[in-house]
Design a protein around this motif. Structure first.
Motif, mmCIF file in Angstrom:
data_model
loop_
_atom_site.group_PDB
_atom_site.id
_atom_site.type_symbol
_atom_site.label_atom_id
_atom_site.label_comp_id
_atom_site.label_asym_id
_atom_site.label_seq_id
_atom_site.Cartn_x
_atom_site.Cartn_y
_atom_site.Cartn_z
ATOM 1 N N UNK A 199 0.833 -1.205 0.000
ATOM 2 C CA UNK A 199 0.000 0.000 0.000
ATOM 3 C C UNK A 199 0.869 1.258 0.000
ATOM 4 N N UNK A 200 1.982 1.202 0.716
ATOM 5 C CA UNK A 200 2.876 2.366 0.792
ATOM 6 C C UNK A 200 3.432 2.758 -0.577
ATOM 7 N N UNK A 201 3.468 1.814 -1.500
ATOM 8 C CA UNK A 201 4.009 2.085 -2.839
ATOM 9 C C UNK A 201 2.983 2.732 -3.766
ATOM 10 N N UNK A 202 1.735 2.816 -3.347
ATOM 11 C CA UNK A 202 0.679 3.376 -4.183
ATOM 12 C C UNK A 202 0.728 4.902 -4.174
ATOM 13 N N UNK A 203 0.135 5.545 -5.173
ATOM 14 C CA UNK A 203 0.170 7.015 -5.260
ATOM 15 C C UNK A 203 -0.504 7.699 -4.074
ATOM 16 N N UNK A 204 0.083 8.806 -3.645
ATOM 17 C CA UNK A 204 -0.413 9.528 -2.479
ATOM 18 C C UNK A 204 -1.794 10.128 -2.681
ATOM 19 N N UNK A 205 -2.202 10.375 -3.933
ATOM 20 C CA UNK A 205 -3.467 11.075 -4.158
ATOM 21 C C UNK A 205 -4.695 10.200 -3.921
ATOM 22 N N UNK A 206 -4.519 8.877 -3.857
ATOM 23 C CA UNK A 206 -5.665 7.984 -3.671
ATOM 24 C C UNK A 206 -6.358 8.270 -2.337
ATOM 25 N N UNK A 207 -7.666 8.423 -2.347
ATOM 26 C CA UNK A 207 -8.427 8.657 -1.119
ATOM 27 C C UNK A 207 -8.793 7.301 -0.513
ATOM 28 N N UNK A 208 -8.564 7.158 0.792
ATOM 29 C CA UNK A 208 -8.748 5.886 1.485
ATOM 30 C C UNK A 208 -10.177 5.768 2.020
ATOM 31 N N UNK A 209 -10.845 4.687 1.612
ATOM 32 C CA UNK A 209 -12.187 4.367 2.098
ATOM 33 C C UNK A 209 -12.151 2.980 2.738
ATOM 34 N N UNK A 210 -12.175 2.908 4.084
ATOM 35 C CA UNK A 210 -12.100 1.622 4.781
ATOM 36 C C UNK A 210 -13.464 0.972 4.942
ATOM 37 N N UNK A 211 -13.462 -0.281 5.406
ATOM 38 C CA UNK A 211 -14.710 -1.011 5.637
ATOM 39 C C UNK A 211 -15.317 -0.701 7.003
ATOM 40 N N UNK A 212 -14.570 0.015 7.858
ATOM 41 C CA UNK A 212 -15.102 0.410 9.161
ATOM 42 C C UNK A 212 -14.624 1.811 9.516
ATOM 43 N N UNK A 213 -15.458 2.519 10.234
ATOM 44 C CA UNK A 213 -15.067 3.806 10.823
ATOM 45 C C UNK A 213 -15.938 4.027 12.054
ATOM 46 N N UNK A 214 -15.303 4.067 13.230
ATOM 47 C CA UNK A 214 -16.025 4.078 14.494
ATOM 48 C C UNK A 214 -16.160 5.458 15.131
ATOM 49 N N UNK A 215 -15.391 6.424 14.676
ATOM 50 C CA UNK A 215 -15.380 7.712 15.371
ATOM 51 C C UNK A 215 -15.661 8.903 14.460
#
Length: 361
Positions: A157-173
């Motif tokens: 994942x660290x090798x991927x472009x910085x501009x990609x917006x991260x959308x996870x399967x969980x967000x608690x806060x």
């Protein structure tokens, strides 16, 4: 591109579609909301072609199989998935198109053996491989989890472009999606560590997996269609326990109390000034290890949300207890960080407590 997050809960389900062809996919569906998804797809005039799970879920019953049944869509997971009703398995590096939208599959084991990320031109759906900010990432201590494999996945994942917006399967806060570049700065799981140091960092957390999560995994392996196929705490932050704690919890030094001393107090009925806080799931009390009479029970996943219930014990001595000591250590660290001064972990947990009883007899 059509892009919607469909759930109000901490479990995130994504609808992604083409504006041109109105073809769409749904990622990480939740069973209880399948009928709502079907209604939305119909009302939006979309055709659902595929449903995907980024991994086998341990905290909710997947709705992907049921959604595929209702719509005729193809159920897709990684080729390592043990889920029985998956119709199409994809390998690492698989390039596909959602109509006119390119998407690439990246295998990212560590949370589970079948974890994968979906990479679009401007965003990445990370499943439980990577969460947001101090939420870190999905835990690696469930069946199929492996901290070493997780480190390797994060290097990809660290090798991927910085501009990609991260959308996870969980967000608690209520954290908001942000770029991978920002996550590289803020997410504790993406900070520079050797593989050995990363494994030690995760292993030292000693969370201990909840039995109910293993039951959920089994239900999802079997493609359960009943929301009550496994008992699940309401919206528990189970996949991201460390991320839900206050900053600095990991660094708290937790004192221990010997099993022999706890046994002595129990036998002598000298617990008036002491609270025994059992942080296991209530269902565990029915097992062979049983429970110490008079305990206060708050599962470890709920400690941070229920600190107000423990305020009345703030000046008393609190002994935290679980099966083998890991979850109790975590709970004790939370309490110490919250200002409770007399907190001790019963090292070895109920397993050691029962063993000591047998030896004494």
């Amino acid at each position: 591109m059509i892009f919607k997050q469909l759930n109000k809960t901490s479990c995130k389900t994504y609808l992604i579609g083409s504006e041109n062809t109105k073809e769409a996919i749904v990622v990480d569906a939740v069973l209880e909301q399948v009928n709502e998804y079907v209604s939305l797809i119909k009302n939006e005039g979309l055709k659902l072609t595929h449903v995907l799970d980024t991994h086998t879920h341990a905290d909710h019953i997947s709705g992907s199989g049921a959604l595929a049944d209702l719509t005729g869509a193809v159920y897709v997971m990684h080729q390592n998935s043990p889920v029985r009703c998956v119709a199409f398995h994809v390998p690492d590096g698989f390039d596909c198109h959602l109509s006119d939208i390119p998407v690439k599959v990246m295998h990212t084991p560590g949370h589970t053996k079948d974890s994968m990320c979906l990479i679009f031109s401007d965003r990445i759906l990370t499943g439980d491989t990577l969460f947001l900010d101090d939420g870190g990432a999905g835990r690696t201590d469930l069946p199929g989890g492996d901290p070493g494999e997780h480190w390797e996945s994060l290097q990809k994942i660290m090798q991927l472009p910085d501009h990609l917006v991260v959308y996870p399967a969980h967000e608690y806060r209520g954290r908001e999606p942000s770029s991978l570049g920002e996550q590289k700065k803020r997410n504790p799981n993406l900070q520079p560590r050797s593989k050995e140091a990363y494994i030690k960092w995760l292993t030292d957390m000693k969370l201990g997996s909840a039995d109910w999560m293993k039951d959920v995994l089994k239900a999802n392996y079997a493609c359960a269609r009943d929301p009550k196929a496994a008992w699940i705490p309401v919206d528990a932050p189970a996949c991201e326990i460390k991320g839900t704690m206050s900053p600095g919890v990991n660094e708290e030094t937790v004192p221990t109390i010997p099993i022999a001393e706890v046994m002595r107090r129990v036998e002598a009925n000298e617990l008036d000034g002491t609270v025994i806080l059992d942080v296991r799931e209530p269902a565990e009390f029915k097992g062979e290890l049983g429970v110490i009479q008079g305990v206060v029970n708050i599962p470890v996943e709920q400690i941070t949300q229920r600190l107000n219930e423990l305020e009345k014990f703030k000046e008393k001595e609190i002994i935290t207890v679980c099966r083998s000591g890991g979850r109790a250590h975590t709970a004790a660290a939370v309490l110490l960080k919250a200002g409770f001064r007399k907190v001790f972990n019963m090292s070895g947990g109920m397993t050691a407590f029962r063993q000591a009883e047998k030896i004494k007899k």
